[in-house]
Write a protein that holds these residues in place. Structure first.
Motif, PDB file in Angstrom:
ATOM      1  N   ALA A 156      65.898  24.024  91.304  1.00 30.33           N
ATOM      2  CA  ALA A 156      65.092  23.575  92.715  1.00 30.33           C
ATOM      3  C   ALA A 156      65.494  24.541  93.964  1.00 30.33           C
ATOM      4  O   ALA A 156      65.202  25.324  94.729  1.00 30.33           O
ATOM      5  CB  ALA A 156      65.518  22.107  93.151  1.00 30.33           C
ATOM      6  N   LEU A 157      67.211  24.480  93.595  1.00 32.16           N
ATOM      7  CA  LEU A 157      68.218  24.936  95.210  1.00 32.16           C
ATOM      8  C   LEU A 157      67.350  26.882  94.960  1.00 32.16           C
ATOM      9  O   LEU A 157      67.414  27.364  96.153  1.00 32.16           O
ATOM     10  CB  LEU A 157      69.397  25.037  94.975  1.00 32.16           C
ATOM     11  N   ALA A 158      67.342  27.524  94.014  1.00 28.23           N
ATOM     12  CA  ALA A 158      67.593  28.785  93.678  1.00 28.23           C
ATOM     13  C   ALA A 158      65.613  28.930  94.165  1.00 28.23           C
ATOM     14  O   ALA A 158      65.576  29.888  95.009  1.00 28.23           O
ATOM     15  CB  ALA A 158      67.238  29.472  92.460  1.00 28.23           C
ATOM     16  N   ARG A 200      62.195  30.485 100.965  1.00 26.51           N
ATOM     17  CA  ARG A 200      63.210  31.179 102.340  1.00 26.51           C
ATOM     18  C   ARG A 200      63.227  32.669 102.489  1.00 26.51           C
ATOM     19  O   ARG A 200      62.842  32.402 103.678  1.00 26.51           O
ATOM     20  CB  ARG A 200      64.049  30.276 102.265  1.00 26.51           C
ATOM     21  N   TYR A 201      63.402  32.747 101.525  1.00 25.89           N
ATOM     22  CA  TYR A 201      64.176  34.487 102.209  1.00 25.89           C
ATOM     23  C   TYR A 201      62.889  35.522 101.217  1.00 25.89           C
ATOM     24  O   TYR A 201      63.238  36.877 101.633  1.00 25.89           O
ATOM     25  CB  TYR A 201      65.430  34.560 102.054  1.00 25.89           C
ATOM     26  N   ALA A 202      61.893  35.280 101.065  1.00 31.84           N
ATOM     27  CA  ALA A 202      60.650  36.005 100.500  1.00 31.84           C
ATOM     28  C   ALA A 202      61.340  37.066  99.614  1.00 31.84           C
ATOM     29  O   ALA A 202      60.923  38.088  99.063  1.00 31.84           O
ATOM     30  CB  ALA A 202      60.111  37.431 101.496  1.00 31.84           C
ATOM     31  N   GLY A 203      61.601  36.630  98.942  1.00 29.95           N
ATOM     32  CA  GLY A 203      62.649  36.764  97.621  1.00 29.95           C
ATOM     33  C   GLY A 203      62.047  36.189  95.873  1.00 29.95           C
ATOM     34  O   GLY A 203      61.095  35.590  96.381  1.00 29.95           O
ATOM     35  N   SER A 204      62.411  36.558  94.791  1.00 33.58           N
ATOM     36  CA  SER A 204      62.220  35.952  93.532  1.00 33.58           C
ATOM     37  C   SER A 204      63.227  35.141  93.033  1.00 33.58           C
ATOM     38  O   SER A 204      64.557  35.184  93.257  1.00 33.58           O
ATOM     39  CB  SER A 204      61.919  37.180  92.986  1.00 33.58           C
ATOM     40  N   VAL A 234      67.736  35.621  92.803  1.00 32.33           N
ATOM     41  CA  VAL A 234      68.110  34.319  93.129  1.00 32.33           C
ATOM     42  C   VAL A 234      69.276  34.069  92.156  1.00 32.33           C
ATOM     43  O   VAL A 234      70.745  33.491  92.271  1.00 32.33           O
ATOM     44  CB  VAL A 234      67.694  32.975  93.893  1.00 32.33           C
ATOM     45  N   LEU A 235      69.016  33.591  90.946  1.00 32.31           N
ATOM     46  CA  LEU A 235      69.683  33.336  89.784  1.00 32.31           C
ATOM     47  C   LEU A 235      70.554  34.313  89.010  1.00 32.31           C
ATOM     48  O   LEU A 235      71.499  33.757  88.712  1.00 32.31           O
ATOM     49  CB  LEU A 235      68.696  33.113  88.618  1.00 32.31           C
ATOM     50  N   GLN A 236      70.042  35.748  89.609  1.00 29.21           N
ATOM     51  CA  GLN A 236      71.217  36.704  89.262  1.00 29.21           C
ATOM     52  C   GLN A 236      72.170  36.025  90.627  1.00 29.21           C
ATOM     53  O   GLN A 236      73.377  37.002  90.042  1.00 29.21           O
ATOM     54  CB  GLN A 236      70.391  38.038  89.404  1.00 29.21           C
ATOM     55  N   LEU A 237      71.961  35.815  91.716  1.00 29.30           N
ATOM     56  CA  LEU A 237      73.260  36.185  92.388  1.00 29.30           C
ATOM     57  C   LEU A 237      74.083  34.531  92.371  1.00 29.30           C
ATOM     58  O   LEU A 237      75.522  33.996  92.273  1.00 29.30           O
ATOM     59  CB  LEU A 237      72.613  35.301  94.207  1.00 29.30           C
ATOM     60  N   ALA A 238      73.493  33.660  91.547  1.00 32.21           N
ATOM     61  CA  ALA A 238      73.585  31.847  91.074  1.00 32.21           C
ATOM     62  C   ALA A 238      74.542  31.701  90.048  1.00 32.21           C
ATOM     63  O   ALA A 238      75.503  30.714  89.835  1.00 32.21           O
ATOM     64  CB  ALA A 238      72.361  31.163  92.025  1.00 32.21           C
ATOM     65  N   ILE A 239      74.258  32.515  88.736  1.00 27.41           N
ATOM     66  CA  ILE A 239      74.719  32.494  87.689  1.00 27.41           C
ATOM     67  C   ILE A 239      75.480  33.306  87.596  1.00 27.41           C
ATOM     68  O   ILE A 239      75.014  34.625  87.194  1.00 27.41           O
ATOM     69  CB  ILE A 239      73.335  31.824  86.703  1.00 27.41           C
ATOM     70  N   PRO A 240      76.578  33.446  87.090  1.00 31.84           N
ATOM     71  CA  PRO A 240      77.306  34.891  86.706  1.00 31.84           C
ATOM     72  C   PRO A 240      77.098  34.526  85.470  1.00 31.84           C
ATOM     73  O   PRO A 240      77.189  34.091  84.578  1.00 31.84           O
ATOM     74  CB  PRO A 240      79.388  34.101  86.427  1.00 31.84           C
ATOM     75  N   HIS A 283      72.261  33.878 102.755  1.00 34.79           N
ATOM     76  CA  HIS A 283      73.471  33.748 103.937  1.00 34.79           C
ATOM     77  C   HIS A 283      73.914  32.009 103.320  1.00 34.79           C
ATOM     78  O   HIS A 283      72.565  30.967 103.430  1.00 34.79           O
ATOM     79  CB  HIS A 283      72.826  32.739 105.674  1.00 34.79           C
ATOM     80  N   VAL A 284      75.594  32.027 103.621  1.00 36.17           N
ATOM     81  CA  VAL A 284      75.280  30.547 102.798  1.00 36.17           C
ATOM     82  C   VAL A 284      75.434  29.485 104.081  1.00 36.17           C
ATOM     83  O   VAL A 284      75.248  28.444 103.239  1.00 36.17           O
ATOM     84  CB  VAL A 284      77.213  30.877 102.680  1.00 36.17           C
ATOM     85  N   ARG A 285      75.800  29.558 105.056  1.00 34.57           N
ATOM     86  CA  ARG A 285      74.907  28.667 105.792  1.00 34.57           C
ATOM     87  C   ARG A 285      73.378  27.749 105.707  1.00 34.57           C
ATOM     88  O   ARG A 285      73.826  26.525 105.778  1.00 34.57           O
ATOM     89  CB  ARG A 285      75.187  28.288 107.565  1.00 34.57           C
ATOM     90  N   GLU A 286      73.007  28.387 105.271  1.00 27.47           N
ATOM     91  CA  GLU A 286      71.936  28.051 105.249  1.00 27.47           C
ATOM     92  C   GLU A 286      71.260  27.636 103.628  1.00 27.47           C
ATOM     93  O   GLU A 286      70.365  26.165 103.546  1.00 27.47           O
ATOM     94  CB  GLU A 286      70.177  29.157 105.056  1.00 27.47           C
ATOM     95  N   VAL A 287      71.516  28.372 102.853  1.00 26.60           N
ATOM     96  CA  VAL A 287      71.508  27.788 101.455  1.00 26.60           C
ATOM     97  C   VAL A 287      72.928  25.962 101.350  1.00 26.60           C
ATOM     98  O   VAL A 287      71.979  25.247 100.589  1.00 26.60           O
ATOM     99  CB  VAL A 287      72.280  28.734 100.475  1.00 26.60           C
ATOM    100  N   LEU A 288      73.918  26.642 102.252  1.00 23.85           N
ATOM    101  CA  LEU A 288      74.269  24.827 102.471  1.00 23.85           C
ATOM    102  C   LEU A 288      73.611  23.510 102.700  1.00 23.85           C
ATOM    103  O   LEU A 288      73.656  22.999 102.196  1.00 23.85           O
ATOM    104  CB  LEU A 288      75.643  24.816 102.414  1.00 23.85           C
TER     105      LEU A 288
END
Length: 724
Positions: free
Chosen positions: A152-154, A160-164, A168-174, A338-343
């Motif tokens: 849900a977060l991804a 919000r950032y007009a992305g796919s 986002v999952l590539q950034l979120a999951i190592p 941006h970290v601030r917006e994600v948090l």
């Protein structure tokens, strides 16, 4: 390992062409429904894949494939072979065939389609797709790494950032590490006791904030930390308070040095095993092992750098960010969150507490307080005066009358402060980074020259007429809005040979440097000169006796909307390492004393400066009061993109303007044109409330362009940090 064609669980000859979005053909849907209802299976043999029948329950797997292109930003349905039924659980990594002709075989060779990675989102009884389903190739690992909260977060971040979602999952999951995955995680420890307030008592609402956390509350605060070395311990106590309530905590800091300081503070307060440290310095195996410990619920607290903003903390009770103005908090990979917006999104979605802390204050932080979304958390003026060093200024007039400054590029007062400071400890010298491109300012008052139409920065490329860097319009008969002056001057570019000058002036004192190539973490409390670029200042044992902030114009006159805010933040970060005024700490800043950021430093009032900046931006329609996006690429490509995009009715288009060509020999930076190409940038601005509509319009236009086969790069960035 066997080749792809030898996989026993791949589709056989005559299997369907590919898995489709929300998929399933008429015959297969009938079979699935009959199986789920427990009805008799028809006499006809069920469709199989290499002899593997479908899973008897929930035989459809909904998968997000690892394809970041926007026109494929959707779920795809695949059939679950019976042999994968137990392992194919929601959240696991899978491999699937994807693309046209994925399963056509001719003369023993596969014609098209390849195996790609994906995540299994859910199991379903049937599919919305009208065609035949392909099967999951195999399950990479039975470890569930994508939970519903992270999904849900991804999805929210991508929108919000007009992305796919895949990006986002590539950034979120190592990336997976098999050795780390095979090791069991430790048993979770019981919640610790609620911590004592400690140095939080210096803040009027500090003890109440900790008590609310420990009691299971969800307070939201913008914390202006007092100068000095105490912020890691104070953040550690906030984490401990969240853990005491039986919940988790997540803290994101700009770099590994500050993560190490917070890591040490948490270990000293709570002991080993209570938290995980997620930084790139840990290495892939150790970092993934720590990440798994968090995902499995063995560890409830996380400290890390930017990518830790997505850490899968269980029962999240607190999200915190330190120094949100640092550019490291903005990811340089699509979709550039941006970290601030994600948090903030996490705090809203999971109903947890939010803490934004810094010794300074950004305009975005001031807006959170102004809007009522968060409450201020600051110390009284008397506490600030005791903790902050004495700040002295040296302006242009002082330098012009100072023979020593003209000869050695340092004013007399700076020599005196250095000499006195070296008697009791180290002295910090902050030198601006080189390479700031010169722009124009009023010769009389040095107010940056800006466009009358859009307030963008003015420049005179190749000594031609004045033009705006944002909208490209000419500026005829320019005059300064502050003093009425009509003459312009090039602004300061940077400092040179500062370390050499100081070394010659104080030959018996060791000189240490800290910068991009070699950053010091700490220095001893012995007399020494420490020359550092902004952001690389090491911590001194016992604090610095004094500090020099040189060539303030090099940061104040950058062609950036955030120039004043960022300069003040860097000055305060450096000055916070100096001893308090009661202990003789002194800071000398070489910049015009009448400028707003300099006055804010003298008064040690970053919050007041941020509020005034916010009011100015509201009047001019600048972020964060408005929402902005940039579209960058070759001129004809950007023009075609803008022509087909359906913008919100209240959107304003600024530009296009050409981007500067990178100097020869310097590596190309993200967002810069390749060698030999001319790129343009168009800025889009919408008022509050239309940001989501703007992002959706950009995403739709980009998806349509890619679906038509567009290959030229068009770079889209929502809320770009640099719009100068």
């Amino acid at each position: 390992m066997s080749s792809e064609d030898e996989r026993p669980d791949e589709p056989a000859d005559g299997a369907p062409a590919a898995g489709g979005p929300a998929a399933g053909g008429p015959e297969q849907l009938a079979l699935i429904r009959e199986t789920v209802r427990g009805a008799k299976v028809p006499k006809a043999k069920p469709r199989t894949w290499r002899g593997a029948a479908l899973a008897k329950e929930l035989p459809v797997a909904r998968v997000v494939v690892n394809k970041g292109v926007l026109h494929l930003d959707q779920y795809f349905d695949y059939a679950v072979p019976e042999e994968l039924d137990a392992e194919a659980r929601p959240g696991v990594r899978v491999r699937v065939r994807f693309g046209a002709g994925a399963h056509r075989v001719r003369d023993g060779r596969r014609e098209g389609g390849g195996l790609i990675d994906g995540f299994l989102v859910e199991r379903r009884a049937d599919s919305d797709y009208g065609g035949a389903l392909a099967a999951l190739a195999y399950v990479v690992s039975p470890e569930p790494v994508l939970g519903p909260e992270m999904l849900a977060l991804a999805r929210a971040v991508a929108d919000r950032y007009a992305g796919s979602l895949a990006d986002v999952l590539q950034l979120a999951i190592p990336p997976r590490n098999g050795r780390a995955e095979s090791k069991p995680s430790p048993e979770p420890l019981p919640p610790p006791p609620a911590p004592e307030p400690g140095s939080w008592e210096r803040y009027a609402s500090g003890p109440a904030f900790l008590a609310a956390l420990a009691g299971g509350g969800a307070p939201r605060a913008v914390w202006t930390a007092l100068p000095g070395p105490g912020w890691p311990e104070e953040l550690a106590r906030a984490v401990a308070a969240a853990l005491a309530s039986g919940r988790g905590a997540l803290v994101v800091v700009p770099d590994g040095r500050r993560a190490a300081r917070l890591d040490a503070a948490l270990t000293a307060l709570l002991g080993e095993g209570r938290h995980a440290l997620l930084t790139a310095d840990s290495g892939p195996e150790k970092r993934y092992r720590q990440w798994l410990a968090v995902s499995r619920g063995s560890v409830r607290a996380v400290v890390g750098t930017r990518s830790a903003m997505f850490a899968p903390v269980r029962a999240l009770g607190l999200v915190a960010i330190w120094d949100d103005g640092d550019s490291s908090h903005s990811d340089d990979r699509a979709p550039f969150p941006h970290v601030r917006e994600v948090l903030q999104l996490r705090a809203a979605q999971e109903g947890c507490a939010f803490l934004l802390g810094s010794t300074s204050c950004t305009v975005e932080a001031a807006q959170l307080v102004e809007s009522g979304w968060a409450r201020p958390l600051a110390a009284g003026r008397e506490q600030v005066r005791r903790a902050a060093p004495l700040v002295r200024t040296v302006g242009d007039g002082d330098l012009a009358r100072d023979e020593a400054a003209r000869a050695a590029r340092l004013p007399t007062i700076a020599w005196q402060v250095v000499r006195e400071g070296l008697k009791s400890g180290p002295v910090l010298v902050q030198v601006p980074r080189r390479g700031y491109a010169p722009r124009l300012a009023c010769e009389r008052c040095r107010t940056p020259a800006r466009c009358r139409h859009c307030s963008g920065p003015l420049e005179a490329p190749d000594e031609r007429e004045l033009t705006c860097r944002w909208c490209g319009l000419g500026a005829v008969d320019w005059h300064c809005a502050e003093c009425g002056g009509t003459r312009l001057r090039a602004r300061v570019v940077g400092a040179r040979r500062t370390a050499e000058e100081l070394g010659r002036a104080f030959p018996a004192v060791p000189v240490r440097t800290s910068g991009r190539d070699h950053v010091l973490d700490a220095v001893p409390g012995r007399p020494a000169l420490v020359v550092s670029t902004p952001g690389a200042e090491p911590v001194a044992d016992g604090g610095y006796a004094a500090a020099l902030l040189l060539d303030g114009w090099a940061m104040l006159t950058r062609p950036d909307l955030r120039a004043g805010e960022d300069a003040l933040r860097r000055w305060i970060d450096a000055a916070s390492l100096v001893r308090g005024q009661d202990d003789g700490g002194t800071v000398v800043i070489v910049a015009e004393p009448t400028l707003r950021p300099v006055q804010a430093l003298v008064r040690w009032d970053p919050t007041g400066h941020a509020r005034r900046e916010l009011a100015d931006r509201a009047e001019l329609g600048f972020p964060p009061v408005s929402r902005m996006a940039s579209v960058t690429g070759r001129a004809e490509v950007v023009g075609a993109f803008m022509a087909v995009m359906r913008l919100p009715a209240d959107a304003e288009v600024l530009g296009p303007v050409p981007l500067p060509v990178p100097p020869p020999g310097r590596p190309r930076r993200p967002g810069e044109p390749p060698v030999g190409e001319v790129w343009e940038r168009t800025l889009l601005r919408v008022p509050p409330g239309s940001g989501a509509e703007l992002a959706a319009a950009l995403k739709a236009a980009q998806a349509a362009r890619l679906a038509r086969g567009g290959t030229d790069q068009v770079r889209i960035r929502i809320d770009p940090l640099d719009i100068g």
